[in-house]
Design a protein around this motif. Structure first.
Motif, short mmCIF file in Angstrom:
data_model
loop_
_atom_site.label_atom_id
_atom_site.label_comp_id
_atom_site.label_asym_id
_atom_site.label_seq_id
_atom_site.Cartn_x
_atom_site.Cartn_y
_atom_site.Cartn_z
N TRP A 283 0.81 -1.21 0.00
CA TRP A 283 0.00 0.00 0.00
C TRP A 283 0.85 1.27 0.00
O TRP A 283 0.40 2.32 -0.45
CB TRP A 283 -0.93 0.01 1.21
CG TRP A 283 -2.05 -0.98 1.11
CD1 TRP A 283 -2.43 -1.72 0.01
CD2 TRP A 283 -2.93 -1.36 2.15
NE1 TRP A 283 -3.50 -2.51 0.31
CE2 TRP A 283 -3.83 -2.33 1.63
CE3 TRP A 283 -3.05 -0.99 3.48
CZ2 TRP A 283 -4.83 -2.90 2.39
CZ3 TRP A 283 -4.05 -1.57 4.23
CH2 TRP A 283 -4.94 -2.51 3.69
N SER A 284 2.08 1.18 0.51
CA SER A 284 2.95 2.37 0.50
C SER A 284 3.26 2.80 -0.92
O SER A 284 3.60 3.96 -1.17
CB SER A 284 4.23 2.11 1.29
OG SER A 284 5.08 1.22 0.58
N THR A 285 3.15 1.88 -1.87
CA THR A 285 3.39 2.23 -3.28
C THR A 285 2.09 2.46 -4.05
O THR A 285 2.10 3.17 -5.05
CB THR A 285 4.21 1.14 -3.99
OG1 THR A 285 3.50 -0.08 -3.97
CG2 THR A 285 5.56 0.96 -3.32
N THR A 286 0.98 1.88 -3.59
CA THR A 286 -0.30 2.05 -4.31
C THR A 286 -1.08 3.25 -3.82
O THR A 286 -2.02 3.68 -4.48
CB THR A 286 -1.19 0.79 -4.17
OG1 THR A 286 -1.59 0.65 -2.80
CG2 THR A 286 -0.49 -0.45 -4.67
N ASN B 214 -1.00 5.70 1.97
CA ASN B 214 0.29 5.13 1.58
C ASN B 214 0.80 4.08 2.57
O ASN B 214 1.99 4.03 2.87
CB ASN B 214 1.34 6.22 1.37
CG ASN B 214 0.99 7.12 0.22
OD1 ASN B 214 0.54 6.65 -0.83
ND2 ASN B 214 1.15 8.42 0.40
N GLY B 215 -0.11 3.25 3.06
CA GLY B 215 0.29 2.18 3.96
C GLY B 215 0.52 2.63 5.39
O GLY B 215 1.11 1.90 6.18
N LEU B 216 0.02 3.78 5.74
CA LEU B 216 0.18 4.30 7.10
C LEU B 216 -0.55 3.44 8.13
O LEU B 216 -0.09 3.26 9.26
CB LEU B 216 -0.33 5.74 7.18
CG LEU B 216 -0.30 6.42 8.54
CD1 LEU B 216 1.14 6.59 9.01
CD2 LEU B 216 -1.01 7.75 8.48
N TYR B 217 -1.69 2.88 7.75
CA TYR B 217 -2.49 2.11 8.71
C TYR B 217 -3.18 0.94 8.02
O TYR B 217 -3.27 0.87 6.80
CB TYR B 217 -3.54 3.01 9.38
CG TYR B 217 -4.60 3.51 8.42
CD1 TYR B 217 -5.79 2.80 8.25
CD2 TYR B 217 -4.42 4.68 7.68
CE1 TYR B 217 -6.75 3.25 7.36
CE2 TYR B 217 -5.38 5.12 6.80
CZ TYR B 217 -6.54 4.41 6.65
OH TYR B 217 -7.50 4.85 5.76
N LEU B 218 -3.67 0.05 8.85
CA LEU B 218 -4.48 -1.08 8.43
C LEU B 218 -5.65 -1.15 9.38
O LEU B 218 -5.45 -1.18 10.61
CB LEU B 218 -3.67 -2.38 8.51
CG LEU B 218 -4.44 -3.68 8.29
CD1 LEU B 218 -4.70 -3.89 6.80
CD2 LEU B 218 -3.68 -4.85 8.87
#
Length: 118
Positions: free
Chosen positions: A61-64, A69-73
């Motif tokens: 997610w940091s790239t998508t 940007n992948g900070l959380y889930l």
């Protein structure tokens, strides 16, 4: 040879049906959804992930750009298990329901459509 996408495991207090992906191996899967049904009809959902799988998803997610940007889930019914495989996930559920009882709301509950008409 293809495997069955739905694998049901029976325990003393409930059954759990895991929804496997095409590439998933029941002995090693690290990310799987499940439907749990108590013998009295109560039902819950759960999503299982290992810490390694969580990191993999957040890195992707940091790239998508997903989830800042992948900070959380954020997954409402997430159960994190140390190791993969349906056996470990079932053991976690047995312990969870043993700890909180079969009337727990620790996982999201669901009702069948026929239950809602009562």
């Amino acid at each position: 040879m293809a495997h069955e996408p739905l694998v049901t495991v029976e325990t003393a207090d409930f059954s759990v049906t895991y929804v496997l992906g095409l590439e998933d191996d029941a002995d090693t899967v690290e990310d799987v959804d499940a439907v749990i049904r108590a013998h009295d009809g109560k039902g819950w959902t759960a999503s299982f992930m290992t810490p390694r799988k969580i990191a993999e998803v957040m890195d992707r997610w940091s790239t998508t750009g997903e989830c800042a940007n992948g900070l959380y889930l954020q997954i409402p019914d997430l159960v994190i298990v140390r190791e993969g495989g349906l056996d470990a996930m079932t053991r976690a559920l047995v312990d969870l329901f043993g700890e909180y009882g079969m009337d727990t709301n620790v996982l999201p509950r669901f009702e069948d459509d026929e239950d809602e008409d009562d």
